[in-house]
Design a protein around this motif. Structure first.
Motif, PDB file in Angstrom:
ATOM      1  N   GLY A 159       0.779  -1.229   0.000  1.00 11.58           N
ATOM      2  CA  GLY A 159       0.000   0.000   0.000  1.00 11.58           C
ATOM      3  C   GLY A 159       0.813   1.283   0.000  1.00 11.58           C
ATOM      4  N   ASP A 160       2.149   1.178   0.067  1.00 15.40           N
ATOM      5  CA  ASP A 160       2.996   2.374   0.040  1.00 15.40           C
ATOM      6  C   ASP A 160       3.151   2.908  -1.382  1.00 15.40           C
ATOM      7  OD1 ASP A 160       3.309   2.281   2.762  1.00 15.40           O
ATOM      8  OD2 ASP A 160       5.251   1.277   2.709  1.00 15.40           O
ATOM      9  N   PHE A 161       3.772   4.093  -1.488  1.00 12.75           N
ATOM     10  CA  PHE A 161       3.898   4.772  -2.774  1.00 12.75           C
ATOM     11  C   PHE A 161       5.358   5.122  -3.077  1.00 12.75           C
ATOM     12  CE2 PHE A 161      -0.263   5.808  -1.055  1.00 12.75           C
ATOM     13  CZ  PHE A 161      -1.123   5.640  -2.139  1.00 12.75           C
ATOM     14  N   ILE A 162       5.669   5.168  -4.377  1.00 12.03           N
ATOM     15  CA  ILE A 162       6.918   5.756  -4.855  1.00 12.03           C
ATOM     16  C   ILE A 162       6.547   6.851  -5.850  1.00 12.03           C
ATOM     17  CG2 ILE A 162       9.002   5.423  -6.239  1.00 12.03           C
ATOM     18  CD1 ILE A 162       9.228   2.633  -5.148  1.00 12.03           C
ATOM     19  N   VAL A 163       7.033   8.060  -5.594  1.00 10.12           N
ATOM     20  CA  VAL A 163       6.779   9.192  -6.482  1.00 10.12           C
ATOM     21  C   VAL A 163       8.080   9.585  -7.148  1.00 10.12           C
ATOM     22  CG1 VAL A 163       6.002  11.592  -6.636  1.00 10.12           C
ATOM     23  CG2 VAL A 163       4.896  10.032  -5.022  1.00 10.12           C
ATOM     24  N   ARG A 164       8.088   9.597  -8.476  1.00  7.97           N
ATOM     25  CA  ARG A 164       9.282  10.040  -9.188  1.00  7.97           C
ATOM     26  C   ARG A 164       8.949  11.267 -10.030  1.00  7.97           C
ATOM     27  NH1 ARG A 164      10.011   9.193 -14.429  1.00  7.97           N
ATOM     28  NH2 ARG A 164      12.227   9.572 -14.087  1.00  7.97           N
ATOM     29  N   ASP A 165       9.956  12.084 -10.226  1.00  9.54           N
ATOM     30  CA  ASP A 165       9.797  13.297 -11.028  1.00  9.54           C
ATOM     31  C   ASP A 165       9.623  12.911 -12.494  1.00  9.54           C
ATOM     32  OD1 ASP A 165       9.891  16.182 -11.448  1.00  9.54           O
ATOM     33  OD2 ASP A 165      11.822  15.818 -12.389  1.00  9.54           O
ATOM     34  N   GLY A 166       8.529  13.348 -13.111  1.00 10.86           N
ATOM     35  CA  GLY A 166       8.264  13.025 -14.511  1.00 10.86           C
ATOM     36  C   GLY A 166       7.072  12.095 -14.649  1.00 10.86           C
ATOM     37  N   PHE A 193       5.062  12.414 -11.175  1.00 14.27           N
ATOM     38  CA  PHE A 193       4.644  13.797 -10.915  1.00 14.27           C
ATOM     39  C   PHE A 193       5.347  14.712 -11.917  1.00 14.27           C
ATOM     40  CE2 PHE A 193       4.212  17.879  -8.989  1.00 14.27           C
ATOM     41  CZ  PHE A 193       3.099  17.823  -8.154  1.00 14.27           C
ATOM     42  N   SER A 194       4.579  15.303 -12.824  1.00 13.46           N
ATOM     43  CA  SER A 194       5.164  16.146 -13.877  1.00 13.46           C
ATOM     44  C   SER A 194       5.073  17.618 -13.503  1.00 13.46           C
ATOM     45  CB  SER A 194       4.444  15.910 -15.210  1.00 13.46           C
ATOM     46  OG  SER A 194       4.549  14.560 -15.607  1.00 13.46           O
ATOM     47  N   LYS A 195       6.233  18.274 -13.425  1.00 10.32           N
ATOM     48  CA  LYS A 195       6.265  19.714 -13.119  1.00 10.32           C
ATOM     49  C   LYS A 195       5.601  20.523 -14.233  1.00 10.32           C
ATOM     50  CE  LYS A 195      10.763  19.992 -12.267  1.00 10.32           C
ATOM     51  NZ  LYS A 195      11.260  18.635 -11.957  1.00 10.32           N
ATOM     52  N   THR A 196       5.783  20.082 -15.464  1.00 14.57           N
ATOM     53  CA  THR A 196       5.184  20.762 -16.613  1.00 14.57           C
ATOM     54  C   THR A 196       4.551  19.725 -17.526  1.00 14.57           C
ATOM     55  OG1 THR A 196       7.254  20.627 -17.885  1.00 14.57           O
ATOM     56  CG2 THR A 196       6.899  22.618 -16.568  1.00 14.57           C
ATOM     57  N   THR A 197       3.609  20.166 -18.339  1.00 15.60           N
ATOM     58  CA  THR A 197       3.013  19.276 -19.320  1.00 15.60           C
ATOM     59  C   THR A 197       2.685  20.064 -20.588  1.00 15.60           C
ATOM     60  OG1 THR A 197       1.148  17.804 -19.818  1.00 15.60           O
ATOM     61  CG2 THR A 197       0.712  19.627 -18.321  1.00 15.60           C
ATOM     62  N   THR A 198       2.881  19.436 -21.723  1.00 12.71           N
ATOM     63  CA  THR A 198       2.585  20.083 -23.009  1.00 12.71           C
ATOM     64  C   THR A 198       1.243  19.616 -23.573  1.00 12.71           C
ATOM     65  OG1 THR A 198       3.825  18.336 -24.170  1.00 12.71           O
ATOM     66  CG2 THR A 198       5.024  20.351 -23.588  1.00 12.71           C
ATOM     67  N   LEU A 199       0.474  18.889 -22.774  1.00 11.26           N
ATOM     68  CA  LEU A 199      -0.815  18.392 -23.253  1.00 11.26           C
ATOM     69  C   LEU A 199      -1.753  19.556 -23.565  1.00 11.26           C
ATOM     70  CD1 LEU A 199      -1.519  15.352 -20.882  1.00 11.26           C
ATOM     71  CD2 LEU A 199      -0.658  15.313 -23.221  1.00 11.26           C
ATOM     72  N   THR A 200      -2.505  19.405 -24.654  1.00 10.48           N
ATOM     73  CA  THR A 200      -3.443  20.438 -25.080  1.00 10.48           C
ATOM     74  C   THR A 200      -4.849  19.847 -25.235  1.00 10.48           C
ATOM     75  OG1 THR A 200      -2.958  20.035 -27.423  1.00 10.48           O
ATOM     76  CG2 THR A 200      -1.650  21.725 -26.303  1.00 10.48           C
ATOM     77  N   THR A 201      -5.799  20.745 -25.412  1.00  7.95           N
ATOM     78  CA  THR A 201      -7.183  20.332 -25.639  1.00  7.95           C
ATOM     79  C   THR A 201      -7.464  20.279 -27.139  1.00  7.95           C
ATOM     80  OG1 THR A 201      -8.046  22.584 -25.684  1.00  7.95           O
ATOM     81  CG2 THR A 201      -7.815  21.536 -23.520  1.00  7.95           C
ATOM     82  N   ASP A 202      -8.685  19.892 -27.478  1.00  7.74           N
ATOM     83  CA  ASP A 202      -9.071  19.817 -28.890  1.00  7.74           C
ATOM     84  C   ASP A 202      -9.087  21.182 -29.553  1.00  7.74           C
ATOM     85  OD1 ASP A 202     -11.151  20.374 -27.116  1.00  7.74           O
ATOM     86  OD2 ASP A 202     -12.693  19.754 -28.528  1.00  7.74           O
ATOM     87  N   SER A 203      -9.158  22.264 -28.764  1.00  5.52           N
ATOM     88  CA  SER A 203      -9.142  23.610 -29.342  1.00  5.52           C
ATOM     89  C   SER A 203      -7.734  24.189 -29.398  1.00  5.52           C
ATOM     90  CB  SER A 203     -10.048  24.542 -28.522  1.00  5.52           C
ATOM     91  OG  SER A 203      -9.464  24.798 -27.259  1.00  5.52           O
ATOM     92  N   GLY A 204      -6.737  23.424 -28.896  1.00  4.77           N
ATOM     93  CA  GLY A 204      -5.358  23.898 -28.904  1.00  4.77           C
ATOM     94  C   GLY A 204      -4.954  24.613 -27.632  1.00  4.77           C
ATOM     95  N   ASN A 205      -5.853  24.681 -26.660  1.00  4.12           N
ATOM     96  CA  ASN A 205      -5.563  25.355 -25.393  1.00  4.12           C
ATOM     97  C   ASN A 205      -4.722  24.442 -24.501  1.00  4.12           C
ATOM     98  OD1 ASN A 205      -5.644  27.266 -23.392  1.00  4.12           O
ATOM     99  ND2 ASN A 205      -7.815  27.015 -22.904  1.00  4.12           N
ATOM    100  N   ASP A 243       0.528  10.875 -12.806  1.00  3.59           N
ATOM    101  CA  ASP A 243       0.225   9.522 -13.274  1.00  3.59           C
ATOM    102  C   ASP A 243       0.289   8.562 -12.086  1.00  3.59           C
ATOM    103  OD1 ASP A 243       0.504  10.970 -15.580  1.00  3.59           O
ATOM    104  OD2 ASP A 243       1.956   9.640 -16.527  1.00  3.59           O
ATOM    105  N   VAL A 244      -0.680   7.651 -11.996  1.00  3.48           N
ATOM    106  CA  VAL A 244      -0.748   6.707 -10.876  1.00  3.48           C
ATOM    107  C   VAL A 244      -0.956   5.307 -11.431  1.00  3.48           C
ATOM    108  CG1 VAL A 244      -1.877   6.153  -8.689  1.00  3.48           C
ATOM    109  CG2 VAL A 244      -1.798   8.524  -9.472  1.00  3.48           C
ATOM    110  N   LEU A 273       9.483  16.776  -2.955  1.00  5.10           N
ATOM    111  CA  LEU A 273      10.075  16.829  -4.291  1.00  5.10           C
ATOM    112  C   LEU A 273      11.040  18.005  -4.411  1.00  5.10           C
ATOM    113  CD1 LEU A 273       7.166  15.862  -6.735  1.00  5.10           C
ATOM    114  CD2 LEU A 273       9.282  14.584  -6.271  1.00  5.10           C
ATOM    115  N   ILE A 274      10.782  19.092  -3.670  1.00  6.43           N
ATOM    116  CA  ILE A 274      11.743  20.194  -3.620  1.00  6.43           C
ATOM    117  C   ILE A 274      13.041  19.691  -2.995  1.00  6.43           C
ATOM    118  CG2 ILE A 274      12.234  22.465  -2.631  1.00  6.43           C
ATOM    119  CD1 ILE A 274       9.229  23.030  -2.656  1.00  6.43           C
ATOM    120  N   GLU A 275      12.904  18.938  -1.907  1.00  2.00           N
ATOM    121  CA  GLU A 275      14.068  18.361  -1.239  1.00  2.00           C
ATOM    122  C   GLU A 275      14.831  17.415  -2.168  1.00  2.00           C
ATOM    123  OE1 GLU A 275      14.999  14.966   2.139  1.00  2.00           O
ATOM    124  OE2 GLU A 275      13.085  16.022   2.236  1.00  2.00           O
TER     125      GLU A 275
END
Length: 326
Positions: A159-166, A193-205, A243-244, A273-275
């Protein structure tokens, strides 16, 4: 100039204020609806979370090789308190062989991960250029992070977790194989865990901007299968993609991450994650010390290889000196 800037800003607003119906991923689309938002609530949990990040720096490079220093760091939290930390440091040498493939060798740690990459690997190269040894080294660091996570998982409980950057996308060479090894350990949940994402919507937003603009909650998450987006603090301006690997654990991990995202230095971003970023980072000062050590031992023959790519560095030093005396 002011008129030009105003026109650009108006054009940006015109293009982002659109009606968004779906978020577009590589192989699927996620419906956008106010009804799918969930408010983040506090969930009592004694689960441990291991946060992992990696850093690397290039000590030397030439057209046919790259020598890099890699640092991996893991900090483990339980009940929002750090209970353990671990760190690994090692060298990685990537060099081009006569058959036009790159051989990757690690020294001190992960020596068993010796592997080859094609210099025309379509998952790593940009445009039509041959893959550089530096790019291969960067990718190898990511693989080592996943391997590190696999090792850390043996110290965690059900039941524990591992969180990686990205994110947890497995698009590049060897990634799927490495992820499958850790995901086969069903006792833990892997989180990207993604600090940034380039995903867009169907309208390009921007996907994150589109979601944040219609959310009915101040602190929320929006989940679809194994991918979710979340705003972890009501006063934060940031929305992150998370992502999980086990979708049944999304509400729990989002709650735990929100509890860890109250530090004033970056509201809405997990302090752990800052640490991890701080202690995984390889500084310029460290790389300079490493460079001096190798130059002292390498001799003039070694320097000749490096001169093929160091002209740009020489120009940078010239301009830096010029600014000082200007």
């Amino acid at each position: 100039m002011q008129d030009t800037i105003q026109k650009i800003l108006s054009d940006i607003k015109l293009n982002v204020n659109k009606s968004d119906k779906e978020i577009i991923l590589k192989d699927k689309r996620i419906q956008i609806s106010k009804d799918l938002f969930k408010e983040i609530t506090q969930i009592q949990s004694d689960s441990k979370i291991a946060f992992i990040d990696g850093g690397n720096g290039e000590i030397f490079r030439a057209p046919n090789f790259s020598l890099q220093f890699i640092r991996l760091y893991c900090t483990t939290y339980q009940n929002n308190k750090r209970i353990q930390r671990k760190q690994k440091e090692f060298y990685v040498l990537v060099h081009l062989k006569t058959d036009n493939t790159y051989e990757v060798r690690a020294f001190r740690e992960y020596e068993q991960l010796e592997m080859d990459f094609n210099s025309s690997d379509s998952t790593l190269k940009q445009w039509e250029h041959k893959v550089s040894p530096s790019t291969v080294a960067e990718h190898f660091r990511k693989l080592c992070e996943i391997k590190f996570a696999e090792e850390i998982s043996s110290e965690l409980s059900e039941g524990d977790f591992i969180v990686r950057d990205g994110d947890l996308d497995a698009n590049a060479t060897y990634e799927k194989e490495f992820y499958n090894k850790i995901l086969s350990l069903s006792k833990i949940t892997l989180v990207g865990f993604s600090k940034t994402t380039t995903l867009t919507t169907d309208s390009g937003n921007s996907a994150t901007v589109a979601l944040n603009s219609i959310s009915p909650h101040k602190k929320w998450f929006y989940a679809h299968e194994n991918i979710c987006f979340a705003k972890l603090h009501e006063k934060s301006k940031y929305v992150f993609r998370i992502d999980v690997s086990n979708s049944c654990k999304i509400a729990e991990i989002i709650s735990l991450l929100a509890e860890n995202s109250k530090d004033l230095s970056f509201l809405g971003y997990p302090y752990a994650l800052i640490e991890a970023d701080k202690f995984a980072r390889v500084t310029k000062e460290e790389l300079q010390q490493q460079k001096m050590l190798f130059l002292a031992k390498g001799g003039e023959e070694f320097r000749e290889y490096l001169s093929a790519l160091d002209a740009h560095d020489v120009l940078n030093r010239i301009w830096s000196i010029a600014k000082i005396f200007k």
